[in-house]
Write a protein that holds these residues in place. Structure first.
Motif, PDB file in Angstrom:
ATOM      1  N   ARG A 178       0.831  -1.208   0.000  1.00 52.78           N
ATOM      2  CA  ARG A 178       0.000   0.000   0.000  1.00 52.78           C
ATOM      3  C   ARG A 178       0.867   1.260   0.000  1.00 52.78           C
ATOM      4  NH1 ARG A 178      -5.158   1.009   2.000  1.00 52.78           N
ATOM      5  NH2 ARG A 178      -5.725  -0.989   1.050  1.00 52.78           N
ATOM      6  N   ASN A 207     -13.576 -10.416  -2.485  1.00 51.06           N
ATOM      7  CA  ASN A 207     -13.157  -9.085  -2.071  1.00 51.06           C
ATOM      8  C   ASN A 207     -11.977  -8.619  -2.915  1.00 51.06           C
ATOM      9  OD1 ASN A 207     -12.676  -6.718  -0.643  1.00 51.06           O
ATOM     10  ND2 ASN A 207     -11.327  -7.754   0.791  1.00 51.06           N
ATOM     11  N   THR A 208     -12.067  -7.414  -3.441  1.00 55.80           N
ATOM     12  CA  THR A 208     -10.948  -6.831  -4.181  1.00 55.80           C
ATOM     13  C   THR A 208     -10.357  -5.632  -3.439  1.00 55.80           C
ATOM     14  OG1 THR A 208     -12.442  -5.432  -5.462  1.00 55.80           O
ATOM     15  CG2 THR A 208     -11.893  -7.593  -6.382  1.00 55.80           C
ATOM     16  N   GLU A 209     -10.703  -5.500  -2.178  1.00 51.55           N
ATOM     17  CA  GLU A 209     -10.268  -4.335  -1.408  1.00 51.55           C
ATOM     18  C   GLU A 209      -8.758  -4.213  -1.326  1.00 51.55           C
ATOM     19  OE1 GLU A 209     -10.523  -2.729   3.211  1.00 51.55           O
ATOM     20  OE2 GLU A 209     -12.116  -3.975   2.396  1.00 51.55           O
ATOM     21  N   ALA A 221     -11.905  -8.768   6.593  1.00 46.28           N
ATOM     22  CA  ALA A 221     -10.960  -7.754   6.121  1.00 46.28           C
ATOM     23  C   ALA A 221     -10.587  -6.769   7.225  1.00 46.28           C
ATOM     24  CB  ALA A 221     -11.549  -7.013   4.927  1.00 46.28           C
ATOM     25  N   ARG A 252      -7.506  -4.053   7.830  1.00 45.54           N
ATOM     26  CA  ARG A 252      -7.862  -2.739   7.298  1.00 45.54           C
ATOM     27  C   ARG A 252      -7.391  -1.611   8.206  1.00 45.54           C
ATOM     28  NH1 ARG A 252     -13.758  -2.730   6.755  1.00 45.54           N
ATOM     29  NH2 ARG A 252     -13.404  -4.047   4.929  1.00 45.54           N
ATOM     30  N   ILE A 256     -12.014   2.298  -2.046  1.00 47.57           N
ATOM     31  CA  ILE A 256     -12.024   0.950  -1.494  1.00 47.57           C
ATOM     32  C   ILE A 256     -13.291   0.236  -1.913  1.00 47.57           C
ATOM     33  CG2 ILE A 256     -12.142  -0.388   0.638  1.00 47.57           C
ATOM     34  CD1 ILE A 256     -10.403   1.637   1.947  1.00 47.57           C
ATOM     35  N   GLN A 257     -13.160  -1.020  -2.311  1.00 44.48           N
ATOM     36  CA  GLN A 257     -14.303  -1.869  -2.582  1.00 44.48           C
ATOM     37  C   GLN A 257     -14.468  -2.794  -1.388  1.00 44.48           C
ATOM     38  OE1 GLN A 257     -14.128  -3.724  -6.467  1.00 44.48           O
ATOM     39  NE2 GLN A 257     -12.848  -2.084  -7.241  1.00 44.48           N
ATOM     40  N   LYS A 258     -15.652  -2.842  -0.810  1.00 44.18           N
ATOM     41  CA  LYS A 258     -15.839  -3.478   0.481  1.00 44.18           C
ATOM     42  C   LYS A 258     -16.624  -4.787   0.425  1.00 44.18           C
ATOM     43  CE  LYS A 258     -15.530   0.767   3.138  1.00 44.18           C
ATOM     44  NZ  LYS A 258     -16.150   1.626   4.152  1.00 44.18           N
ATOM     45  N   GLU A 259     -16.639  -5.428  -0.706  1.00 42.83           N
ATOM     46  CA  GLU A 259     -17.413  -6.664  -0.801  1.00 42.83           C
ATOM     47  C   GLU A 259     -16.504  -7.860  -0.619  1.00 42.83           C
ATOM     48  OE1 GLU A 259     -20.291  -9.455  -1.362  1.00 42.83           O
ATOM     49  OE2 GLU A 259     -20.570  -7.307  -1.169  1.00 42.83           O
ATOM     50  N   THR A 291     -10.643 -11.481   1.756  1.00 44.65           N
ATOM     51  CA  THR A 291      -9.288 -11.529   1.248  1.00 44.65           C
ATOM     52  C   THR A 291      -8.609 -12.743   1.805  1.00 44.65           C
ATOM     53  OG1 THR A 291      -7.212 -10.319   1.038  1.00 44.65           O
ATOM     54  CG2 THR A 291      -8.292 -10.189   3.138  1.00 44.65           C
TER      55      THR A 291
END
Length: 275
Positions: free
Chosen positions: A28, A174-176, A252, A256, A266-269, A272
């Protein structure tokens, strides 16, 4: 005996959580500075790879040797994952998957997105096996090398299984935490009902947990108890990660809170996968 079990279980859980978080933090932070920072991250992480090999190759007998083999295998795995998430070791295909494409063509393109990473993981497995054999050559059972091999093998099988499930279909994806160098990767995932791959994966991982639990039950020495506990915990974590493709839990949140603010929405679905 109880103390060794609890300590080993805690070590497995903490190292899994911490190492995953450390890799995500490094990736990140590098995203704020572009590809050069990702390459630098991978290069600066090379001592981790060397340390992992050294820990397996020099693991002595006893409990210390078991922990050395376990942590050494995780260190090798962590560097390969860092190189993957940094976009350094991925595959020749870096384009998103077309919306309308034949199943076989989709599979071939998906393979090409991660081909180099899969080959690196396989090379890591062969290296761990070779180091384990060499380390155990002069010892009765080579507990450190054996633990290292089983540790890496659990991660290897679980990772391939997870990728197949994401490709074939899973309710929660999840793609977060997908970094920019792998922004094309989610286009190869399929969110939907599970396929036959999921029950096969669950069965294999459940069988692994049962086998390591049996080893723990039959273990007669402290090193054997610690090794069986570490492997039971790791395989149980892999099993839990697969169930989280189906069970709606906010896993996640484990990482996070420790990550720097992302440079994109951020995508939250979904979920991970840990290290």
């Amino acid at each position: 005996m109880a103390a060794e079990i609890w300590i080993a279980a805690f070590v497995a859980l903490f190292v899994w959580w911490f190492s995953t978080g450390a890799i995500l933090v490094a990736v990140r932070r590098a995203e704020r500075h572009g590809r050069a920072a990702h390459v630098a991250n991978t290069a600066l992480g090379l001592p981790l790879l060397v340390l992992g090999c050294a820990m397996i190759g020099t693991a002595g007998p006893g409990i210390a040797g078991v922990y050395s083999g376990f942590l050494g295998a995780l260190a090798i795995w962590a560097w390969i994952e860092l190189a993957f998430l940094s976009g350094v070791i991925t595959g020749p295909e870096r384009r998103a998957c077309p919306e309308r494409i034949a199943p076989l063509a989709r599979f071939v393109r998906a393979w090409r997105t991660v081909a180099h990473h899969e080959l690196a993981l396989l090379a890591g497995l062969l290296a761990v096996a070779a180091l384990g054999i060499w380390q155990g050559a002069g010892q009765a059972n080579g507990p450190g090398g054996e633990t290292a091999l089983w540790t890496y093998l659990i991660l290897f099988i679980a990772r391939i299984s997870a990728k197949l499930n994401l490709f074939a279909g899973a309710p929660r994806i999840n793609t977060e935490f997908v970094p920019k160098p792998l922004a094309h990767l989610p286009s190869y995932f399929r969110q939907g009902p599970v396929t036959l791959i999921f029950p096969v994966s669950i069965t294999v991982l459940s069988f692994a947990v049962a086998c390591f639990l049996r080893q723990l039950w039959l273990a007669e020495s402290d090193p054997a108890i610690v090794a069986a506990t570490l492997l039971t915990a790791l395989s149980a974590l892999a099993l839990a990660e697969h169930w989280l493709m189906v069970v709606p839990l906010p896993d996640a949140k484990l990482w996070r809170w420790m990550l720097p603010s992302p440079s994109r929405p951020i995508q939250k679905e979904g979920k991970t996968h840990g290290l």
